[in-house]
Design a protein around this motif. Structure first.
Motif, PDB file in Angstrom:
ATOM      1  N   HIS A   1       0.838  -1.191   0.000  1.00 19.59           N
ATOM      2  CA  HIS A   1       0.000   0.000   0.000  1.00 19.59           C
ATOM      3  C   HIS A   1       0.878   1.249   0.000  1.00 19.59           C
ATOM      4  O   HIS A   1       2.058   1.187   0.340  1.00 19.59           O
ATOM      5  N   GLN A   2       0.276   2.379  -0.350  1.00 19.63           N
ATOM      6  CA  GLN A   2       1.087   3.565  -0.593  1.00 19.63           C
ATOM      7  C   GLN A   2       1.950   3.978   0.586  1.00 19.63           C
ATOM      8  O   GLN A   2       3.163   4.157   0.458  1.00 19.63           O
ATOM      9  N   LEU A   3       1.340   4.149   1.764  1.00 20.68           N
ATOM     10  CA  LEU A   3       2.121   4.629   2.900  1.00 20.68           C
ATOM     11  C   LEU A   3       3.239   3.660   3.287  1.00 20.68           C
ATOM     12  O   LEU A   3       4.392   4.081   3.432  1.00 20.68           O
ATOM     13  N   PRO A   4       2.965   2.355   3.464  1.00 27.56           N
ATOM     14  CA  PRO A   4       4.068   1.442   3.794  1.00 27.56           C
ATOM     15  C   PRO A   4       5.185   1.441   2.739  1.00 27.56           C
ATOM     16  O   PRO A   4       6.366   1.392   3.089  1.00 27.56           O
ATOM     17  N   ILE A   5       4.804   1.500   1.461  1.00 27.06           N
ATOM     18  CA  ILE A   5       5.822   1.520   0.406  1.00 27.06           C
ATOM     19  C   ILE A   5       6.656   2.785   0.492  1.00 27.06           C
ATOM     20  O   ILE A   5       7.893   2.752   0.396  1.00 27.06           O
ATOM     21  N   TRP A   6       5.999   3.930   0.677  1.00 24.50           N
ATOM     22  CA  TRP A   6       6.722   5.192   0.720  1.00 24.50           C
ATOM     23  C   TRP A   6       7.634   5.273   1.938  1.00 24.50           C
ATOM     24  O   TRP A   6       8.785   5.715   1.836  1.00 24.50           O
ATOM     25  N   ILE A   7       7.139   4.827   3.084  1.00 28.54           N
ATOM     26  CA  ILE A   7       7.971   4.836   4.297  1.00 28.54           C
ATOM     27  C   ILE A   7       9.156   3.894   4.123  1.00 28.54           C
ATOM     28  O   ILE A   7      10.282   4.196   4.556  1.00 28.54           O
ATOM     29  N   CYS A   8       8.941   2.762   3.474  1.00 24.86           N
ATOM     30  CA  CYS A   8      10.035   1.825   3.208  1.00 24.86           C
ATOM     31  C   CYS A   8      11.097   2.483   2.317  1.00 24.86           C
ATOM     32  O   CYS A   8      12.304   2.332   2.549  1.00 24.86           O
ATOM     33  N   ARG A   9      10.635   3.220   1.322  1.00 19.05           N
ATOM     34  CA  ARG A   9      11.588   3.914   0.445  1.00 19.05           C
ATOM     35  C   ARG A   9      12.356   4.989   1.211  1.00 19.05           C
ATOM     36  O   ARG A   9      13.586   5.120   1.040  1.00 19.05           O
ATOM     37  N   LEU A  10      11.657   5.763   2.042  1.00 24.01           N
ATOM     38  CA  LEU A  10      12.346   6.778   2.835  1.00 24.01           C
ATOM     39  C   LEU A  10      13.404   6.133   3.733  1.00 24.01           C
ATOM     40  O   LEU A  10      14.515   6.658   3.899  1.00 24.01           O
ATOM     41  N   HIS A  11      13.058   4.990   4.319  1.00 21.54           N
ATOM     42  CA  HIS A  11      14.014   4.260   5.153  1.00 21.54           C
ATOM     43  C   HIS A  11      15.227   3.823   4.336  1.00 21.54           C
ATOM     44  O   HIS A  11      16.376   3.999   4.777  1.00 21.54           O
ATOM     45  N   ALA A  12      14.971   3.273   3.159  1.00 22.68           N
ATOM     46  CA  ALA A  12      16.065   2.792   2.311  1.00 22.68           C
ATOM     47  C   ALA A  12      16.989   3.923   1.878  1.00 22.68           C
ATOM     48  O   ALA A  12      18.201   3.728   1.725  1.00 22.68           O
ATOM     49  N   GLU A  13      16.410   5.113   1.698  1.00 23.99           N
ATOM     50  CA  GLU A  13      17.198   6.269   1.265  1.00 23.99           C
ATOM     51  C   GLU A  13      17.784   7.058   2.432  1.00 23.99           C
ATOM     52  O   GLU A  13      18.491   8.043   2.221  1.00 23.99           O
ATOM     53  N   GLY A  14      17.484   6.626   3.653  1.00 23.27           N
ATOM     54  CA  GLY A  14      18.011   7.320   4.823  1.00 23.27           C
ATOM     55  C   GLY A  14      17.410   8.690   5.032  1.00 23.27           C
ATOM     56  O   GLY A  14      18.041   9.571   5.628  1.00 23.27           O
ATOM     57  N   ARG A  15      16.174   8.885   4.586  1.00 19.13           N
ATOM     58  CA  ARG A  15      15.505  10.176   4.707  1.00 19.13           C
ATOM     59  C   ARG A  15      14.561  10.181   5.914  1.00 19.13           C
ATOM     60  O   ARG A  15      14.166   9.131   6.408  1.00 19.13           O
ATOM     61  N   ARG A  16      14.171  11.360   6.368  1.00 23.89           N
ATOM     62  CA  ARG A  16      13.250  11.453   7.496  1.00 23.89           C
ATOM     63  C   ARG A  16      11.869  10.954   7.062  1.00 23.89           C
ATOM     64  O   ARG A  16      11.491  11.044   5.889  1.00 23.89           O
ATOM     65  N   PHE A  17      11.106  10.461   8.023  1.00 24.09           N
ATOM     66  CA  PHE A  17       9.803   9.872   7.724  1.00 24.09           C
ATOM     67  C   PHE A  17       8.698  10.919   7.569  1.00 24.09           C
ATOM     68  O   PHE A  17       7.751  10.723   6.813  1.00 24.09           O
ATOM     69  N   PHE A  18       8.774  12.038   8.302  1.00 23.89           N
ATOM     70  CA  PHE A  18       7.731  13.052   8.209  1.00 23.89           C
ATOM     71  C   PHE A  18       7.738  13.659   6.804  1.00 23.89           C
ATOM     72  O   PHE A  18       8.785  14.036   6.279  1.00 23.89           O
ATOM     73  N   HIS A  19       6.565  13.763   6.186  1.00 24.21           N
ATOM     74  CA  HIS A  19       6.508  14.198   4.794  1.00 24.21           C
ATOM     75  C   HIS A  19       5.105  14.711   4.462  1.00 24.21           C
ATOM     76  O   HIS A  19       4.157  14.493   5.203  1.00 24.21           O
ATOM     77  N   ASP A  20       4.988  15.351   3.318  1.00 23.33           N
ATOM     78  CA  ASP A  20       3.708  15.793   2.778  1.00 23.33           C
ATOM     79  C   ASP A  20       3.150  14.666   1.917  1.00 23.33           C
ATOM     80  O   ASP A  20       3.765  14.305   0.907  1.00 23.33           O
TER      81      ASP A  20
END
Length: 243
Positions: A149-168
């Protein structure tokens, strides 16, 4: 040894009321959503996909089915790639319906970094990344697809890229039936790619939606303003922007 793990978001859901459905049962793909799943199978079915994982929710399993049929693979159901929890589940989430104007819900909006209205982002990242690693191991030297689903996929990508989780939520690069592709050398992540094999089937209004509301079951079913779209005034960055 190179291995690919593709995170596939499910297709459009039949949800004409614009409900934030979350983990609620009974939300299935619309006709267009099924067409999206078939399009994915057509366009990536010739890849070396040997392992398919699906969220237990209906829309994810229905999205996985055409690709699994083409590849001759039986999908593995994995609870770790399910949609995130959300206290607004089952209700429409727009400014128009006044949900965020109700004082009774304000206590759930206190901490957008956690977030306070649902499953903490760190927990989403941990379970998704564990599932990705297991899929990588199962398909070692080949390719795996994880339908989520969108949110889990996006959070997984942010994690993989070492980016912060808070986002628009409006700025997530994760449209319906999109692929977020992780390439590994052994257990080392090399690259992250993104593609939209069913992108030609996505209505313009859905591309601007803060979550995939879904609108109908037969063509043409495009509305000038779809539930959950920016034009419908969904608040950024709000708890409803998850699927």
């Amino acid at each position: 040894m190179s291995t690919m793990v593709h995170l596939l978001r499910h297709g459009e859901v039949y949800n004409p009321q614009g409900i934030l459905y979350g983990r609620a049962p009974g939300f299935s793909l619309s006709d267009r959503g099924r067409a999206m799943a078939e399009r994915v199978a057509e366009r990536v079915g010739d890849r070396d996909i040997t392992h398919i994982v699906s969220s237990p929710l209906e829309r994810a399993q229905q999205t996985a089915a055409p690709l699994a049929g083409v590849r001759g693979v039986v999908p593995v159901i994995d609870e770790r790639v399910i949609e995130s929890t959300n206290i607004f589940e089952g209700r429409p989430f727009t400014i128009k319906n006044g949900l965020v104007r109700r004082p009774s819900v304000w206590r759930h909006l206190l901490n957008p970094f956690r977030p306070s209205w649902g499953e903490p982002y760190a927990e989403v990242a941990a379970r998704m990344w564990a599932a990705v690693q297991d899929a990588r191991a199962a398909a070692e030297g080949h390719e795996a697809v994880v339908v989520s689903h969108q949110l889990p996929i996006w959070i997984c990508r942010l994690h993989a890229e070492g980016r912060r989780f808070f986002h628009d939520p409006r700025k997530r690069q994760c449209t319906l039936c999109s692929l977020t592709s992780l390439q590994f050398d052994g257990d080392r992540l090399l690259t992250i790619g993104y593609s939209e094999p069913a992108g030609d089937l996505i209505p313009v209004a859905q591309r601007n939606a803060t979550f995939s509301a879904g609108t109908g079951f037969e063509e043409p079913n495009d509305l000038e303003v779809q539930p959950g779209s920016q034009a419908d005034a969904g608040p950024p960055p709000g708890p409803g922007a998850d699927d």
